[in-house]
Design a protein around this motif. Structure first.
Motif, short mmCIF file in Angstrom:
data_model
loop_
_atom_site.label_atom_id
_atom_site.label_comp_id
_atom_site.label_asym_id
_atom_site.label_seq_id
_atom_site.Cartn_x
_atom_site.Cartn_y
_atom_site.Cartn_z
N ARG A 21 -37.20 6.84 -1.02
CA ARG A 21 -36.47 7.84 -1.81
C ARG A 21 -35.02 7.42 -2.00
O ARG A 21 -34.44 7.63 -3.06
CB ARG A 21 -36.55 9.20 -1.17
CG ARG A 21 -37.94 9.77 -1.25
CD ARG A 21 -38.03 11.13 -0.62
NE ARG A 21 -39.39 11.61 -0.77
CZ ARG A 21 -40.02 12.32 0.13
NH1 ARG A 21 -39.43 12.64 1.24
NH2 ARG A 21 -41.26 12.72 -0.09
N LEU A 22 -34.45 6.83 -0.99
CA LEU A 22 -33.07 6.35 -1.09
C LEU A 22 -33.00 5.17 -2.07
O LEU A 22 -32.07 5.09 -2.88
CB LEU A 22 -32.56 5.94 0.29
CG LEU A 22 -31.11 5.47 0.38
CD1 LEU A 22 -30.16 6.53 -0.14
CD2 LEU A 22 -30.78 5.12 1.82
N THR A 23 -33.97 4.31 -2.02
CA THR A 23 -34.03 3.18 -2.95
C THR A 23 -34.20 3.68 -4.38
O THR A 23 -33.56 3.18 -5.31
CB THR A 23 -35.17 2.23 -2.58
OG1 THR A 23 -34.98 1.79 -1.23
CG2 THR A 23 -35.21 1.03 -3.51
N TYR A 24 -35.06 4.67 -4.58
CA TYR A 24 -35.26 5.23 -5.92
C TYR A 24 -33.98 5.88 -6.44
O TYR A 24 -33.63 5.74 -7.61
CB TYR A 24 -36.39 6.26 -5.92
CG TYR A 24 -37.75 5.71 -5.58
CD1 TYR A 24 -38.08 4.37 -5.76
CD2 TYR A 24 -38.74 6.53 -5.05
CE1 TYR A 24 -39.33 3.87 -5.44
CE2 TYR A 24 -39.99 6.05 -4.75
CZ TYR A 24 -40.28 4.72 -4.93
OH TYR A 24 -41.51 4.22 -4.62
N ALA A 25 -33.29 6.62 -5.57
CA ALA A 25 -32.02 7.26 -5.98
C ALA A 25 -31.00 6.19 -6.37
O ALA A 25 -30.28 6.34 -7.37
CB ALA A 25 -31.49 8.13 -4.85
N ALA A 26 -30.93 5.12 -5.60
CA ALA A 26 -30.00 4.04 -5.91
C ALA A 26 -30.37 3.37 -7.23
O ALA A 26 -29.49 3.02 -8.03
CB ALA A 26 -30.00 3.01 -4.78
N THR A 27 -31.66 3.22 -7.48
CA THR A 27 -32.11 2.61 -8.73
C THR A 27 -31.73 3.47 -9.93
O THR A 27 -31.24 2.96 -10.94
CB THR A 27 -33.64 2.40 -8.70
OG1 THR A 27 -33.96 1.56 -7.59
CG2 THR A 27 -34.15 1.77 -9.97
N LEU A 28 -31.93 4.78 -9.82
CA LEU A 28 -31.55 5.67 -10.92
C LEU A 28 -30.04 5.65 -11.15
O LEU A 28 -29.59 5.63 -12.30
CB LEU A 28 -32.03 7.10 -10.63
CG LEU A 28 -33.54 7.31 -10.64
CD1 LEU A 28 -33.89 8.74 -10.26
CD2 LEU A 28 -34.12 6.96 -12.01
N ALA A 29 -29.26 5.64 -10.08
CA ALA A 29 -27.81 5.56 -10.23
C ALA A 29 -27.40 4.24 -10.88
O ALA A 29 -26.51 4.20 -11.73
CB ALA A 29 -27.13 5.71 -8.86
N ALA A 30 -28.06 3.16 -10.50
CA ALA A 30 -27.76 1.86 -11.11
C ALA A 30 -28.09 1.85 -12.60
O ALA A 30 -27.30 1.34 -13.41
CB ALA A 30 -28.54 0.75 -10.40
N LEU A 31 -29.23 2.41 -12.96
CA LEU A 31 -29.61 2.47 -14.37
C LEU A 31 -28.60 3.29 -15.18
O LEU A 31 -28.24 2.91 -16.30
CB LEU A 31 -31.02 3.05 -14.52
CG LEU A 31 -32.16 2.17 -14.04
CD1 LEU A 31 -33.47 2.92 -14.10
CD2 LEU A 31 -32.22 0.88 -14.85
N GLU A 32 -28.15 4.39 -14.61
CA GLU A 32 -27.13 5.20 -15.30
C GLU A 32 -25.82 4.44 -15.44
O GLU A 32 -25.18 4.49 -16.49
CB GLU A 32 -26.90 6.51 -14.55
CG GLU A 32 -28.03 7.48 -14.70
CD GLU A 32 -27.85 8.72 -13.85
OE1 GLU A 32 -28.36 9.76 -14.27
OE2 GLU A 32 -27.21 8.65 -12.79
N GLY A 33 -25.43 3.74 -14.39
CA GLY A 33 -24.20 2.96 -14.45
C GLY A 33 -24.27 1.85 -15.49
O GLY A 33 -23.33 1.64 -16.26
N ILE A 34 -25.40 1.17 -15.53
CA ILE A 34 -25.58 0.09 -16.51
C ILE A 34 -25.58 0.66 -17.93
O ILE A 34 -24.95 0.11 -18.83
CB ILE A 34 -26.88 -0.69 -16.21
CG1 ILE A 34 -26.71 -1.48 -14.91
CG2 ILE A 34 -27.25 -1.61 -17.36
CD1 ILE A 34 -28.00 -2.04 -14.36
N ALA A 35 -26.28 1.78 -18.12
CA ALA A 35 -26.32 2.41 -19.45
C ALA A 35 -24.93 2.88 -19.87
O ALA A 35 -24.54 2.72 -21.04
CB ALA A 35 -27.30 3.57 -19.45
N LEU A 36 -24.19 3.45 -18.94
CA LEU A 36 -22.84 3.92 -19.25
C LEU A 36 -21.92 2.76 -19.60
O LEU A 36 -21.14 2.83 -20.55
CB LEU A 36 -22.29 4.70 -18.05
CG LEU A 36 -21.05 5.54 -18.24
CD1 LEU A 36 -21.24 6.55 -19.36
CD2 LEU A 36 -20.73 6.27 -16.94
#
Length: 147
Positions: A21-36
């Protein structure tokens, strides 16, 4: 190298493997950062090369978006390294993204699917970030549980 010369490893939370779950949360945050960051660069390039109504405003927005991308990217790094401080910036990112996604839903056109994705990702990341397993892995204690 003797044990006295080895640098101390900083650990936070419980020892062992990182919860999924922590890895998934980090992945979603990374995707948002890359998209931003990509969105900021896109607005910046269009502001410089295109014919916007206000070139200075377009350039400023592009730079601002690219710099704001640092928040979820730094949070991603902290989450992957299981640092307790990283949950705050990750939650803040989701709380800022959720109203943007909901506003995009109301705007109509091509923004609706993007708004749906952004809202779903924000809610999913928030659920993952406040999950008990994630909280324990980051070593975060609730109110009144300080040792």
């Amino acid at each position: 190298m003797s044990s006295e010369q080895k640098p101390a490893q900083e650990t936070t939370g419980t020892e062992g493997t990182r919860p999924r779950r922590l890895t998934y949360a980090a992945t979603l945050a990374a995707l948002e950062g890359i998209a931003l960051f990509a969105g900021g660069l896109w607005v910046l390039v269009l502001g410089i090369t295109g014919a916007p109504d206000d070139r200075q405003q377009a350039v400023t927005l592009g730079i601002t978006l690219a710099v704001l991308a640092l928040l979820p990217l730094l949070a991603t790094r902290g989450l992957l390294l299981r640092r307790g401080w990283s949950r705050g910036p990750a939650v803040i990112t989701q709380l800022m993204a959720l109203p943007v996604g909901l506003t995009m839903l109301k705007s109509g056109g091509a923004a609706v699917p993007v708004g749906i994705v952004l809202a779903v990702v924000s809610v999913a990341a928030l659920v993952l970030l406040v999950n008990r397993e994630t909280t324990q892995a980051l070593g975060i204690k609730g109110p009144g549980r300080a040792e």
